[in-house]
Design an enzyme around this catalytic site. Structure first.
Site, mmCIF file in Angstrom:
data_model
loop_
_atom_site.group_PDB
_atom_site.id
_atom_site.type_symbol
_atom_site.label_atom_id
_atom_site.label_comp_id
_atom_site.label_asym_id
_atom_site.label_seq_id
_atom_site.Cartn_x
_atom_site.Cartn_y
_atom_site.Cartn_z
ATOM 1 N N SER A 78 -57.148 -34.778 36.314
ATOM 2 C CA SER A 78 -58.009 -35.366 35.323
ATOM 3 C C SER A 78 -57.048 -34.763 33.718
ATOM 4 O O SER A 78 -57.409 -36.044 33.255
ATOM 5 C CB SER A 78 -59.205 -36.147 35.291
ATOM 6 O OG SER A 78 -59.603 -34.672 35.526
ATOM 7 N N GLU A 204 -73.303 -31.221 39.418
ATOM 8 C CA GLU A 204 -72.711 -32.658 39.569
ATOM 9 C C GLU A 204 -73.514 -33.881 38.555
ATOM 10 O O GLU A 204 -74.606 -33.831 38.603
ATOM 11 C CB GLU A 204 -72.471 -33.338 40.880
ATOM 12 C CG GLU A 204 -71.452 -31.991 41.773
ATOM 13 C CD GLU A 204 -71.437 -32.647 43.605
ATOM 14 O OE1 GLU A 204 -70.481 -32.407 43.930
ATOM 15 O OE2 GLU A 204 -72.282 -32.772 43.916
#
Length: 320
Positions: A78, A204
């Site tokens: 990404s 996360e």
């Protein structure tokens, strides 16, 4: 499957020495006073290409044989692993192809191309990046270096925590951003070797809690591509290597909201004068949330600030 060990981290540290920056460990009296702990920030936003990913990429590519170097490296990412492989390949004199999502931050796309890599775009919501990359690797004879599930990548990422703990001595807690798990698993290897009593936590985004679900379930859980400002943690599942280490060596996994990430970004900008990307704020945001809940008061808390590669227009928009 043989998991990498701390000995592999030590070997990686020798390979990247003189190529990767030994990034600073910063402190903040304001953060310490506000949250009631002693923070140690390992600032990988000051690493080459702006993120910890350079460590793992350079370690992996530096082990290529002559035939592999001639054909070059291919990766999917990404953004930060993309730049890391592109820069490492340029430094080592080999070609690189990077498969990147169409919606990757403009700054990351520009930087990857600027390091000399060929960029192939795909739609992260409809296309399988791994299948696309494996097809290109076979077609061109290139060596695929995945962003996290690779022993040499994990060992390289573990050098950040190794440097942190060598500088600070034992810590009580260590918070690490968690996407695919390369940094978290590598850091856990270093923490277990250098500070066995240290609690190790992966962090996360709330929308992408596949790691938390996997730890609870005892097996790798796959999710849909999460929608979060933490673009570096939009992974759908952990790797076999990373999960093996995380399951064994990580104490717990926490999640934080996008709003918490923005607040952490603002603190870094206003009080520490640092540009940190949303993914790089995961660890600090979780540490602050834990302390606000009373966990870790008075303790020595390590935070790995994973990167600073953010499109400046988007950065200004988020902070506004």
């Amino acid at each position: 499957m043989q998991l990498p060990t701390y000995d592999d981290v030590i070997a990686a540290a020798a390979r990247i020495e003189g190529h990767a920056h030994r990034t600073p460990v910063l402190q903040s009296a304001t953060a310490d006073a506000r949250w009631g702990a002693q923070f140690f920030f390992k600032c990988e936003n000051f690493q080459r290409m702006g993120a910890f990913k350079f460590r793992g990429a350079f370690n992996a590519l530096s082990k290529f044989d002559a035939a592999q170097r001639k054909a070059g490296a291919i990766a999917f990412s990404s953004g930060n692993h993309a730049q890391a492989v592109a820069l490492s390949a340029r430094m080592l004199g080999m070609p690189a192809v990077i498969v990147m999502p169409q919606d990757a931050p403009a700054a990351k796309l520009a930087a990857t191309r600027g390091y000399g890599a060929e960029v192939v775009l795909y739609d992260r919501f409809t296309e399988d990046r791994e299948a696309l990359t494996k097809g290109l690797a076979a077609e061109r004879g290139m060596t695929l270096i995945p962003p996290y599930d690779h022993p040499d990548v994990i060992a390289g990422q573990g050098t950040a925590a190794k440097e942190l703990l060598e500088e600070t001595g034992p810590l009580d807690r260590l918070y690490i951003c968690l996407g695919g798990g390369g940094l978290t698993s590598g850091s856990a290897l270093s923490a277990r070797a250098l500070a066995p009593q240290c609690k190790v936590y992966g962090v996360e985004p709330e929308a992408g809690n596949d790691g938390l679900q996997s730890l609870r379930a005892g097996h790798i859980v796959r999710i849909a591509t999460p929608k979060t400002i933490a673009d570096g943690a939009q992974t759908q599942y952990l790797g076999e290597y990373t999960f093996g280490i995380i399951r064994r060596d990580v104490d717990d996994i926490f999640t934080v909201s996008d709003a918490q990430l923005v607040e952490a970004m603002r603190f870094f900008a206003e009080r520490m004068k640092m540009v940190v990307e949303p993914t790089g704020c995961l660890a600090f945001a979780a540490a602050c949330a834990a302390l606000e809940g009373g966990a870790g008061k008075g303790e020595r808390v390590g935070v790995i600030v994973s990167g600073g590669n953010v499109d400046l227009a988007r950065y200004a928009e988020l902070l506004a």
